[in-house]
Design a protein around this motif. Sequence first.
Motif, PDB file in Angstrom:
ATOM      1  N   GLY A 223      93.462   8.364  52.841  1.00 14.78           N
ATOM      2  CA  GLY A 223      93.603   9.737  52.372  1.00 14.78           C
ATOM      3  C   GLY A 223      93.493   9.847  50.867  1.00 14.78           C
ATOM      4  N   TYR A 224      94.190   8.953  50.170  1.00  9.06           N
ATOM      5  CA  TYR A 224      94.119   8.941  48.707  1.00  9.06           C
ATOM      6  C   TYR A 224      92.685   8.663  48.240  1.00  9.06           C
ATOM      7  N   PHE A 225      92.082   7.642  48.847  1.00 10.94           N
ATOM      8  CA  PHE A 225      90.743   7.225  48.433  1.00 10.94           C
ATOM      9  C   PHE A 225      89.740   8.357  48.585  1.00 10.94           C
ATOM     10  N   ARG A 226      89.719   8.979  49.766  1.00  6.46           N
ATOM     11  CA  ARG A 226      88.785  10.065  49.993  1.00  6.46           C
ATOM     12  C   ARG A 226      89.046  11.232  49.024  1.00  6.46           C
ATOM     13  N   TRP A 227      90.326  11.513  48.762  1.00  6.60           N
ATOM     14  CA  TRP A 227      90.694  12.642  47.910  1.00  6.60           C
ATOM     15  C   TRP A 227      90.249  12.395  46.463  1.00  6.60           C
ATOM     16  N   TRP A 228      90.569  11.182  45.935  1.00  4.93           N
ATOM     17  CA  TRP A 228      90.174  10.965  44.530  1.00  4.93           C
ATOM     18  C   TRP A 228      88.665  10.802  44.396  1.00  4.93           C
ATOM     19  N   GLN A 229      87.984  10.311  45.425  1.00 10.75           N
ATOM     20  CA  GLN A 229      86.520  10.254  45.376  1.00 10.75           C
ATOM     21  C   GLN A 229      85.930  11.663  45.336  1.00 10.75           C
ATOM     22  N   LEU A 230      86.526  12.575  46.098  1.00  8.48           N
ATOM     23  CA  LEU A 230      86.081  13.971  46.083  1.00  8.48           C
ATOM     24  C   LEU A 230      86.290  14.582  44.703  1.00  8.48           C
ATOM     25  N   GLU A 231      87.455  14.341  44.120  1.00 10.28           N
ATOM     26  CA  GLU A 231      87.744  14.896  42.790  1.00 10.28           C
ATOM     27  C   GLU A 231      86.787  14.337  41.739  1.00 10.28           C
ATOM     28  N   GLU A 232      86.485  13.056  41.821  1.00  9.43           N
ATOM     29  CA  GLU A 232      85.514  12.466  40.880  1.00  9.43           C
ATOM     30  C   GLU A 232      84.132  13.074  41.082  1.00  9.43           C
ATOM     31  N   LYS A 233      83.746  13.269  42.334  1.00  5.47           N
ATOM     32  CA  LYS A 233      82.449  13.853  42.643  1.00  5.47           C
ATOM     33  C   LYS A 233      82.323  15.263  42.063  1.00  5.47           C
ATOM     34  N   LEU A 234      83.436  15.993  42.057  1.00  3.85           N
ATOM     35  CA  LEU A 234      83.444  17.359  41.536  1.00  3.85           C
ATOM     36  C   LEU A 234      83.657  17.409  40.026  1.00  3.85           C
ATOM     37  N   GLY A 235      83.846  16.245  39.399  1.00  4.87           N
ATOM     38  CA  GLY A 235      84.034  16.199  37.945  1.00  4.87           C
ATOM     39  C   GLY A 235      85.452  16.496  37.506  1.00  4.87           C
ATOM     40  N   ARG A 236      86.389  16.449  38.411  1.00 11.17           N
ATOM     41  CA  ARG A 236      87.806  16.685  38.094  1.00 11.17           C
ATOM     42  C   ARG A 236      88.488  15.333  37.879  1.00 11.17           C
ATOM     43  N   PHE A 237      88.188  14.735  36.750  1.00 11.10           N
ATOM     44  CA  PHE A 237      88.621  13.360  36.505  1.00 11.10           C
ATOM     45  C   PHE A 237      90.118  13.243  36.264  1.00 11.10           C
ATOM     46  N   ILE A 238      90.718  14.240  35.646  1.00 11.16           N
ATOM     47  CA  ILE A 238      92.169  14.187  35.419  1.00 11.16           C
ATOM     48  C   ILE A 238      92.900  14.262  36.749  1.00 11.16           C
ATOM     49  N   ASN A 239      92.413  15.106  37.659  1.00 15.90           N
ATOM     50  CA  ASN A 239      93.017  15.170  38.994  1.00 15.90           C
ATOM     51  C   ASN A 239      92.870  13.840  39.723  1.00 15.90           C
ATOM     52  N   ALA A 240      91.700  13.234  39.623  1.00 17.39           N
ATOM     53  CA  ALA A 240      91.462  11.941  40.273  1.00 17.39           C
ATOM     54  C   ALA A 240      92.424  10.883  39.724  1.00 17.39           C
ATOM     55  N   GLU A 241      92.615  10.882  38.417  1.00 21.36           N
ATOM     56  CA  GLU A 241      93.549   9.928  37.807  1.00 21.36           C
ATOM     57  C   GLU A 241      94.972  10.167  38.306  1.00 21.36           C
ATOM     58  N   ASP A 242      95.366  11.420  38.427  1.00 19.37           N
ATOM     59  CA  ASP A 242      96.705  11.746  38.928  1.00 19.37           C
ATOM     60  C   ASP A 242      96.889  11.283  40.371  1.00 19.37           C
ATOM     61  N   ILE A 243      95.859  11.433  41.181  1.00 19.21           N
ATOM     62  CA  ILE A 243      95.936  11.009  42.584  1.00 19.21           C
ATOM     63  C   ILE A 243      96.076   9.491  42.674  1.00 19.21           C
ATOM     64  N   ILE A 244      95.312   8.772  41.866  1.00 18.80           N
ATOM     65  CA  ILE A 244      95.406   7.309  41.878  1.00 18.80           C
ATOM     66  C   ILE A 244      96.776   6.870  41.372  1.00 18.80           C
ATOM     67  N   THR A 245      97.307   7.565  40.378  1.00 22.47           N
ATOM     68  CA  THR A 245      98.641   7.248  39.868  1.00 22.47           C
ATOM     69  C   THR A 245      99.690   7.490  40.945  1.00 22.47           C
ATOM     70  N   GLN A 246      99.508   8.547  41.720  1.00 22.57           N
ATOM     71  CA  GLN A 246     100.416   8.823  42.837  1.00 22.57           C
ATOM     72  C   GLN A 246     100.329   7.698  43.870  1.00 22.57           C
ATOM     73  N   TYR A 247      99.128   7.230  44.142  1.00 25.01           N
ATOM     74  CA  TYR A 247      98.947   6.111  45.068  1.00 25.01           C
ATOM     75  C   TYR A 247      99.588   4.846  44.508  1.00 25.01           C
ATOM     76  N   LEU A 248      99.498   4.658  43.207  1.00 27.29           N
ATOM     77  CA  LEU A 248     100.088   3.497  42.546  1.00 27.29           C
ATOM     78  C   LEU A 248     101.595   3.431  42.810  1.00 27.29           C
ATOM     79  N   ARG A 249     102.253   4.591  42.833  1.00 24.24           N
ATOM     80  CA  ARG A 249     103.699   4.624  43.093  1.00 24.24           C
ATOM     81  C   ARG A 249     104.033   4.181  44.505  1.00 24.24           C
ATOM     82  N   ASN A 250     103.127   4.425  45.445  1.00 21.50           N
ATOM     83  CA  ASN A 250     103.376   4.069  46.839  1.00 21.50           C
ATOM     84  C   ASN A 250     102.893   2.673  47.190  1.00 21.50           C
ATOM     85  N   ASN A 251     101.901   2.195  46.479  1.00 22.75           N
ATOM     86  CA  ASN A 251     101.333   0.879  46.746  1.00 22.75           C
ATOM     87  C   ASN A 251     100.911   0.279  45.406  1.00 22.75           C
ATOM     88  N   TYR A 252     101.829  -0.427  44.756  1.00 21.38           N
ATOM     89  CA  TYR A 252     101.612  -0.863  43.374  1.00 21.38           C
ATOM     90  C   TYR A 252     100.408  -1.791  43.235  1.00 21.38           C
TER      91      TYR A 252
END
Length: 133
Positions: free
Chosen positions: A50-79
């Motif tokens: 879910g995280y992977f697909r979501w941040w890939q979508l955000e990167e595809k749309l050029g929303r890089f700050i959102n993508a970074e936030d999603i990966i950071t959220q994933y980092l908290r759950n799976n370091y």
Amino acid sequence: MILDDYKKGHFDASELDHYLGLMYEQWGYYEKATESYLDLINRDEKNKTGYFRWWQLEEKLGRFINAEDIITQYLRNNYKDGFWELISFYNRMQKRFPQQQDNYYKAGNLLYNYCQDVYMLDTNIVKPIQKKK
């Protein structure tokens, strides 16, 4: 006959949100795709899909700050996986925007903190050998 075909085509219900998200993404319904990926994340926060697909979508749309936030959220759950995904994200951003200095800083800072964590872990596990007097 029909029942056998149905059983062969059956897939796990948890994958439904993944496939729905992909379909919405292909059709250009990005908000619906995001909702599907969020449902996938809410079902299992440790699952990367879910995280992977979501941040890939955000990167595809050029929303890089959102993508970074999603990966950071994933980092908290799976370091472990989240750390390397964030490093990969910064590498992609450095290639895409080489003049943007903050991506180099963020990657360096992340690696610096990682080294500190590993060092602290090593010093807690391996005690220094004390010389006998």
